[in-house]
Design an enzyme around this catalytic site. Structure first.
Site, mmCIF file in Angstrom:
data_model
loop_
_atom_site.group_PDB
_atom_site.id
_atom_site.type_symbol
_atom_site.label_atom_id
_atom_site.label_comp_id
_atom_site.label_asym_id
_atom_site.label_seq_id
_atom_site.Cartn_x
_atom_site.Cartn_y
_atom_site.Cartn_z
ATOM 1 C CD GLU A 345 -2.576 -1.010 2.776
ATOM 2 O OE1 GLU A 345 -2.151 -0.274 3.690
ATOM 3 O OE2 GLU A 345 -3.539 -1.777 2.925
ATOM 4 C CE LYS A 347 5.727 4.532 6.759
ATOM 5 N NZ LYS A 347 5.488 5.869 7.253
ATOM 6 N NE ARG A 352 -2.409 3.868 12.255
ATOM 7 C CZ ARG A 352 -1.614 2.808 12.420
ATOM 8 N NH1 ARG A 352 -0.314 2.941 12.465
ATOM 9 N NH2 ARG A 352 -2.099 1.597 12.512
ATOM 10 N NE ARG A 372 3.311 6.335 15.880
ATOM 11 C CZ ARG A 372 4.143 6.036 14.897
ATOM 12 N NH1 ARG A 372 3.922 6.484 13.690
ATOM 13 N NH2 ARG A 372 5.199 5.316 15.138
ATOM 14 C CD GLU A 404 -0.600 8.658 7.858
ATOM 15 O OE1 GLU A 404 -0.962 7.831 8.728
ATOM 16 O OE2 GLU A 404 0.487 9.237 7.895
ATOM 17 C CD GLU A 514 6.839 8.884 5.682
ATOM 18 O OE1 GLU A 514 7.794 9.248 6.349
ATOM 19 O OE2 GLU A 514 5.915 8.178 6.127
ATOM 20 C CE LYS A 519 -0.703 -1.812 6.052
ATOM 21 N NZ LYS A 519 -1.907 -1.010 6.257
ATOM 22 N NE ARG A 533 8.125 0.117 15.868
ATOM 23 C CZ ARG A 533 7.702 1.096 15.088
ATOM 24 N NH1 ARG A 533 7.584 0.894 13.794
ATOM 25 N NH2 ARG A 533 7.407 2.277 15.576
ATOM 26 C CE LYS A 539 9.042 2.010 10.168
ATOM 27 N NZ LYS A 539 8.827 3.011 11.155
HETATM 28 P P1 AMP Z 1 6.408 5.125 10.890
HETATM 29 O O1 AMP Z 1 5.824 6.375 11.472
HETATM 30 O O2 AMP Z 1 7.572 5.376 10.003
HETATM 31 O O3 AMP Z 1 6.616 4.036 11.917
HETATM 32 O O4 AMP Z 1 5.306 4.523 9.902
HETATM 33 C C1 AMP Z 1 4.095 4.089 10.341
HETATM 34 C C2 AMP Z 1 3.028 5.125 10.044
HETATM 35 O O5 AMP Z 1 2.780 5.210 8.648
HETATM 36 C C3 AMP Z 1 1.685 4.746 10.596
HETATM 37 O O6 AMP Z 1 1.583 5.050 11.968
HETATM 38 C C4 AMP Z 1 0.732 5.553 9.760
HETATM 39 O O7 AMP Z 1 0.539 6.823 10.357
HETATM 40 C C5 AMP Z 1 1.493 5.771 8.462
HETATM 41 N N1 AMP Z 1 0.875 5.160 7.274
HETATM 42 C C6 AMP Z 1 0.754 5.769 6.081
HETATM 43 N N2 AMP Z 1 0.188 4.959 5.174
HETATM 44 C C7 AMP Z 1 -0.088 3.787 5.803
HETATM 45 C C8 AMP Z 1 -0.663 2.545 5.384
HETATM 46 N N3 AMP Z 1 -1.056 2.344 4.135
HETATM 47 N N4 AMP Z 1 -0.774 1.580 6.328
HETATM 48 C C9 AMP Z 1 -0.364 1.768 7.605
HETATM 49 N N5 AMP Z 1 0.201 2.910 8.051
HETATM 50 C C10 AMP Z 1 0.345 3.921 7.161
#
Ligand code: AMP
Length: 710
Positions: A345, A347, A352, A372, A404, A514, A519, A533, A539
C-alpha cells in the site's frame, strides 16, 4: 514516550514456522527473551508470597482503603533493584494485598483501590484519550515545599540544583517541617483523588487551589511519602517501573488471589503455565481496549476466564495502533513475504487517524478522531468530524477506521494551478503540522485534509481484528465510499517480484508518499495486532532505500549471461570501485536491478566490444565469478539499500574487517559519461559509508523502539 517502550516483548507472539528465518524474526526473538517471562521457580515464589499476603494481616485495617505508605514501601523496594522479576514480584505482592483485603469489604472496594493503585504506579490519572494531566510546573512544587516546611525558596532551588531530584529535596526538607498535629494517614484513594482535583483545577484561582492541596498533602506525609508524592506530582516517578510490568502484575495478582491457598499447592510448572496463559489473555484484551477503568472491574468480577467475552474493542475508546517493522531493502520484504499472500500500500505522509463512529445514548451520531498515541484529535480536526459521515455506506452505525489524514490540495485549486488536473494532490506533512492542536475553528482552516483509509477494525457492533486483512479490506470497500477531496482507500497493489515492488515504490514516491507499507493479506498472520510493531507489516521508506545517503560511481568490469527474457543481453554485471594506492579495481557487487529493456540493449551494445579474453591482473575480484570481463571504460551511478561485509567481494578489504564490503540490493541509476573509471568511488569512501550506516541504523532502531507502545 519512555513508558511505552518496553511492553512489546510481552506481545511477541508470532510463531513463524518458516525454515528461512528472516532477520526481522531474529530481532523479535531477542525481544521476547528480554521480557518478564515467569518460569516455574518464579511462579512458586510468587505463590508462596501470595499465600502469605492473603492470610497475613496487612499493616492497614482489613477492608479499609490501602494506605499510601504501603504503596510507597513498594516504590522504595522497586527503586532499590534493577532485577525485572523482583520488581514484578514486589508489584504483584502489592496488588494481591489490595485485592485480598479490600474485597473483604466489597468487590467495588477492591476494584476501586486496585484501580487507583495501578494509576499511581503508572503515574497517570486516566486513560490517555481523556487527556487529563497534572501539568504542574516545578516553580509551584518548590513553593509548596518551601511553604510547608518554612524554608526559603532560594535554598530549595539550590538543593534542587545539587541533587537534581525534587523528591529528594522534599524528603530532606521534612526535618524542617513543623509537626503541630498528627495529620490523618494518607491513603491511595485520597491521594489519587486529590491529584485529580489538582489536574481539574482551572481558572483564575487555580494556582492557589493547587498549592493548597499540595501543601495539605505534604503536611500529611510521613517517612518517604513526600519523596514519591513530589515525584508523582512532577510526572516522573523514576523508579524503573514499566507499564508492562504493572499490567502483568495485575494479571498475576488476579489469578493468584482467585487460586488463593491452592496456589502454593499447585505444581510449579502448572502454575507457571496458568500464569502465562492468563497473562496473555489480559494482554490481548488490554490491547483491544486499553482502559484500566474497564479492565480492572471486569477482571475482579469475572476473572481472567470471563474477560474475553466481556471486554472488547468499543467505539469511542481508542486502541493502540498496529505498527510496522522497518526494512531497508526490497529483498528483505521478499525474505518475509515470498510465497505468502501479501499486499503493498502507499505509505502516506500525514498523521495516523483512528476514526471512531457510533450512536450515543441520546441517539446522536458521534465521530471521534484519535491520534497514534490515543489522544483525542477531534478538536484539531473538526473538518474530519464533519467530513466522515459523507463516506459512510448505507446501514453503517458504528465503526473504527484506521487511516492516514493527509494534507490535500483540492481539485478546484489544483485546476487553477494546472488546467489539465483531474484530481487534487497530496501535500507534504509539514502543511498538516502547521495546524494548531486544539480548538481549530472550521472557518480558520486553510489546509484541507483527506482521509486515506487502510483498515476497518470494527463494524456495526462487531470487532474485525481477528479477520484477515483481505476480509477487512473487502468490508471497508463495501461499507465506505470514496468522496472527492475527502475520503479514499489507500492505493494498493499486489506485487510479486522485486521489480514490481520497486515500480510501485517509485510511483508512490512520485505521488508524494513516503514509500510503501507491505502487509500480510491472508491467513492467520494477517490479523490486526493492536499495539504491536509487527513483522506482518513492513515499511519500506524511500529514505531507507537511499539509506547510505549518497549514490556510488562504479566501474563495470564484468558481465553475467542473461536468462529468460534477458537471453540476448547481459543479465547482470560485476561492478568495482577503484583503489588509487594499489591501482586496482576491487569488486563490490553484482547488479541486475534498475534496468529497463532498452537500458539492457544499450549496455550490451556498449559492453560487448569491450569483452576481454582474460581477466586483467589489476582486477581484484575475490570470489566473484562473472562469465566475461570488460575493459574498464564504463562508469555507472548506482544506489544501494545497504552496505554489508562480504566474504565474496574485495572493496575496502581490511579497512573495516578482513572481509570486503559489498552493496546489498544495488540499483542502476544512470551512466556517468562524465567520469573516467579512475574517478570511481574510492575504498576509503566506501568504508566511511559503512561506518555512517551503522550509526544511522542504530539511531533509527532506537526511534522505532521508543514509539513502540509495548
Ligand atoms: P512510521 O511512522 O515510520 O513508523 O510509519 C508508520 C506510520 O505510517 C503509521 O503510523 C501511519 O501513520 C502511516 N501510514 C501511512 N500509510 C499507511 C498505510 N497504508 N498503512 C499503515 N500505516 C500507514
Amino acid at each position: 514516550m519512555a513508558k511505552q517502550r518496553t511492553l512489546d516483548a510481552l506481545f511477541g507472539q508470532s510463531s513463524e514456522p518458516d525454515a528461512k528465518k528472516p532477520r526481522l524474526q531474529k530481532e523479535e526473538d531477542d525481544e521476547v527473551e528480554a521480557d518478564e517471562h515467569i518460569d516455574a521457580n518464579a511462579a512458586e515464589k510468587t505463590a508462596e508470597s501470595v499465600v502469605k499476603n492473603v492470610v497475613s494481616e496487612p499493616s492497614w485495617k482489613s477492608g479499609s482503603p490501602i494506605q499510601y505508605a504501603t504503596l510507597v514501601e513498594t516504590f522504595s523496594k522497586v527503586e532499590a533493584t534493577t532485577k525485572r522479576l523482583d520488581i514484578l514480584q514486589y508489584v504483584t505482592d502489592l496488588f494481591v494485598k489490595v485485592i485480598a483485603h479490600c474485597r473483604k469489604t466489597s468487590m467495588e472496594c477492591a476494584s476501586e483501590n486496585l484501580l487507583y493503585t495501578v494509576y499511581m504506579c503508572i503515574n497517570r490519572l486516566c486513560p490517555d484519550y481523556e487527556g487529563l494531566e497534572l501539568g504542574i510546573g516545578e516553580g509551584l512544587l518548590v513553593k509548596a515545599i518551601a511553604q510547608s516546611t518554612g524554608r526559603e525558596v532560594i535554598r530549595i532551588k539550590k538543593e534542587l540544583e545539587k541533587q537534581g531530584d525534587l523528591g529528594l529535596v522534599a524528603l530532606a526538607s521534612r526535618k524542617h517541617q513543623p509537626t503541630m498535629f498528627q495529620a490523618q494517614k494518607l491513603t491511595v484513594p485520597s491521594v489519587f483523588k486529590q491529584l485529580k482535583e489538582i489536574a481539574r483545577a482551572t481558572g483564575a484561582k487555580s494556582q492557589d487551589k493547587k498549592l493548597g492541596i499540595i501543601k495539605r498533602l505534604l503536611a500529611a506525609c510521613v517517612g518517604e511519602e513526600s519523596k514519591y508524592l513530589i515525584r508523582s506530582l512532577e510526572g516522573k516517578l523514576r523508579i524503573g517501573l514499566a507499564e508492562k510490568t504493572v499490567l502483568v502484575a495485575v494479571a498475576h495478582a488476579v489469578i493468584l488471589t482467585s487460586l488463593g491457598a491452592k496456589a502454593s499447592k499447585t505444581d510449579k510448572d502448572e502454575l507457571a503455565s496458568i500464569l502465562e496463559s492468563g497473562t496473555n489473555i489480559v494482554k490481548a484484551v488490554f490491547s483491544e481496549l486499553p482502559s484500566y477503568n474497564v479492565l480492572i472491574p471486569a477482571l475482579l468480577e469475572h476473572g481472567v476466564e470471563g474477560l474475553r467475552d466481556r471486554v472488547k474493542l468499543t467505539p469511542g475508546i481508542p486502541l493502540k495502533p498496529m505498527l510496522a517493522k522497518p526494512t531497508k531493502e526490497i529483498g528483505e520484504v521478499l525474505d518475509r513475504f515470498e510465497n505468502r499472500s501479501f499486499t503493498c500500500e502507499y505509505k502516506y505522509d500525514g498523521e495516523r487517524a483512528q476514526i471512531h463512529g457510533y450512536i450515543d445514548e441520546q441517539g446522536q451520531q458521534v465521530i471521534c478522531v484519535f491520534s497514534r498515541n490515543s489522544e483525542d484529535m477531534s478538536k484539531k480536526y473538526p473538518d474530519l468530524v464533519v467530513q466522515t459521515p459523507h463516506c459512510l455506506g448505507q446501514g453503517v452505525t458504528s465503526f473504527v477506521l484506521d487511516a492516514e489524514a493527509v494534507a490535500w490540495q483540492p481539485l478546484h485549486i489544483a485546476q487553477a494551478e494546472r488546467a489539465d488536473a483531474t484530481d487534487g494532490r497530496l501535500l507534504p506533512f509539514q502543511e498538516l503540522s502547521r495546524r494548531k492542536r486544539k480548538d481549530v475553528k472550521a472557518e480558520d482552516i486553510k489546509v484541507s485534509v483527506k482521509i486515506f483509509a487502510f483498515d476497518l477494525l470494527y463494524l456495526n457492533g462487531e470487532p474485525l481484528l481477528n479477520q484477515p486483512l483481505d476480509e477487512r479490506r473487502t468490508k471497508l470497500k463495501q461499507h465506505f465510499v470514496p468522496v472527492a477531496d475527502e475520503f479514499d482507500y489507500a492505493i494498493h497493489r499486489d506485487c510479486q517480484t522485486t521489480e514490481e515492488i520497486q515500480t510501485f515504490l517509485d510511483e508512490s514516491v512520485a505521488s508524494g508518499c513516503e514509500g510503501l507499507m507491505v502487509k500480510m493479506l491472508e491467513g492467520p498472520d494477517a490479523t490486526y495486532e493492536p499495539s504491536r510493531r509487527s513483522i506482518n507489516w513492513l515499511k519500506l521508506k524511500k529514505d531507507y532505500l537511499s539509506g547510505t545517503g549518497d549514490s556510488l560511481d562504479l566501474t563495470v568490469i564484468g558481465g553475467y549471461y542473461g536468462k529468460g527474457k534477458r537471453t540476448n543481453v547481459y543479465g547482470a554485471y560485476l561492478l568495482a570501485c577503484y583503489d588509487e594506492n594499489s591501482e586496482t579495481y576491487q569488486s563490490i557487487c553484482k547488479i541486475g536491478t534498475g534496468f529497463s529493456e532498452a537500458d539492457l540493449d544499450a549496455h550490451y551494445a556498449t559492453l560487448k566490444p569491450l569483452e576481454l579474453t582474460q581477466k586483467k591482473g589489476y582486477y581484484d575480484v575475490g570470489d566473484a565469478k562473472p562469465d566475461v570481463y570488460f575493459e574498464p571504460r564504463v562508469v555507472w551511478e548506482v544506489l544501494t539499500a545497504d552496505l554489508s561485509l562480504s566474504p565474496v567481494y574485495t572493496a575496502a578489504k581490511s579497512m573495516i574487517d578482513a572481509r570486503g564490503i559489498s552493496l546489498r540490493f544495488p540499483r542502476f541509476l544512470r551512466i556517468r559519461d562524465d567520469k573516467v573509471p579512475e574517478q570511481s568511488t574510492a575504498p576509503e569512501q566506501i568504508a566511511q559509508m559503512y561506518r555512517a550506516q551503522a550509526v544511522a541504523s542504530k539511531k533509527q532502531r532506537g526511534r522505532d523502539d521508543e514509539d513502540d507502545f509495548w
